[in-house]
Design an enzyme around this catalytic site. Sequence first.
Site, PDB file in Angstrom:
ATOM      1  N   LYS A  52      -1.626   3.248   0.393  1.00 55.83           N
ATOM      2  CA  LYS A  52      -0.875   2.046  -0.115  1.00 55.83           C
ATOM      3  C   LYS A  52      -0.761   2.365  -1.533  1.00 55.83           C
ATOM      4  O   LYS A  52      -1.813   2.505  -2.348  1.00 55.83           O
ATOM      5  CB  LYS A  52      -1.487   0.751   0.427  1.00 55.83           C
ATOM      6  CG  LYS A  52      -0.708  -0.560   0.011  1.00 55.83           C
ATOM      7  CD  LYS A  52      -1.105  -1.770   0.501  1.00 55.83           C
ATOM      8  CE  LYS A  52      -0.558  -3.100   0.103  1.00 55.83           C
ATOM      9  NZ  LYS A  52      -1.285  -4.094   0.662  1.00 55.83           N
ATOM     10  N   SER A  54       2.177  -7.033   2.710  1.00 56.47           N
ATOM     11  CA  SER A  54       2.626  -6.220   1.548  1.00 56.47           C
ATOM     12  C   SER A  54       2.536  -4.695   2.055  1.00 56.47           C
ATOM     13  O   SER A  54       3.009  -3.661   1.270  1.00 56.47           O
ATOM     14  CB  SER A  54       2.117  -6.486   0.266  1.00 56.47           C
ATOM     15  OG  SER A  54       0.574  -6.353   0.553  1.00 56.47           O
ATOM     16  N   SER A  58      -1.191  -8.593   5.566  1.00 54.07           N
ATOM     17  CA  SER A  58      -0.705  -7.609   5.017  1.00 54.07           C
ATOM     18  C   SER A  58      -0.910  -6.295   5.742  1.00 54.07           C
ATOM     19  O   SER A  58      -0.427  -5.285   5.504  1.00 54.07           O
ATOM     20  CB  SER A  58      -1.195  -7.473   3.398  1.00 54.07           C
ATOM     21  OG  SER A  58      -0.383  -8.177   2.782  1.00 54.07           O
TER      22      SER A  58
END
Length: 408
Positions: free
Chosen positions: A81, A117, A141
């Site tokens: 990420k 996210s 997330s």
Amino acid sequence: MSKPTKLYLLTATEVLALFRRNAISVEEYAGSLLGRIDDRDSTVKAWEYLDPELVLRQARALDQIPYAERGPLHGAAVGIKDVINTKGKTTTSEFARVNCGPDTTNPRDPKRTPGGSSSGSAAAVADFQVPLSVGTQTGGSIIRPASYTGIFGMKPTYGAISPEGQKTCSISVDTFGFFARSIEDLQLLANIFGLKDDGPLTDMSIQESRIAIMKTPVWHQAGPGTVAAMDKAAMILESYGVKVDHVSFPSEHDDFDTLERMYTVVANSDAQTTFLKEYRMNKAELHPEIRSIVQNSSNYTRKEVIQEMDRYASLRPIFDRIAANYSAIITPSAVDEAPLGLTGMGSAAFNWFWTGIHMPVVNIPAFSGAHGMPIGISVVAGRYCDQNLLKISQVLGKALMAGGARIS
């Protein structure tokens, strides 16, 4: 045994077994993944940065390492990420805080969000571009994108994995976790990151398990797909002889508005400090939501912050005690199927409470809704019971996924 023709379809556990037998090279495997990405990237858009030539150079170098010197993930591909300090990033929203941002799509339907996210990390695994990826969770997330894209996701116990090397949003709740297409692959990462329980791991048949169904005070936000998924999960487990109890939050802790404010005050007060440097250096470039947090537009006082932090701390042992009475807690992973559109990432309504009380959670991609999109359910355990959570998730997951499919 013949060699698979589409190596990108393999789980990490499967491809590592091929490496150990010298059945394929890392370069061959990397080429298959890069071909998949090349075919699909214009639709899914899971990558913020990817250098194919670098990947192939690294793959060739790995092939030269003697077998005795190879690590446990040797040759496996992992998406990272874009809040973590490394090259080869999957997409996320601005500082993993705002609920909009990348144009990453859901591999199951490009007109729908993959959630956030950790958008790219979930989408890349779901689309067979990598078998594993890592993300972070402040609200929902990891678990929400796993539910939306139909894969397994794990948010470990808070603090069980060091946040060093990642840009945090809330130091009080942010948790590092991972995505995979099998429980075995989640287990692989859990072992590599050193997740340990105090007591012995329990091998339990499904008939011996006892499950708490907790709809939570957020249940009024559940969509028809999630309502049906929870009902179906209870029905399937009961058909296997599982003892299923429907458990409410303690009455003194079941007010939705109070719980939501508790989480919001804690997470936003942390973020106010986290993003102060960026605010002072590049205020005009920040998303309005982040500027508002740093400016304390909600006017939280330090007294309120202390009060809500103490309230959260007092809840954690209460829910540990509830979890200790059961093999696991089952609760929703998301409001419903992934919503249409890419301007938002959906709601973390069913995730933030568990994130804030630091309990480990695994998403099981067992069901699908009215539009054929995935709907997961969350399996939850007490703090630092991560390995037992994976074991019971394996047992429950087999039953739920065998009896799941479309539910509405």
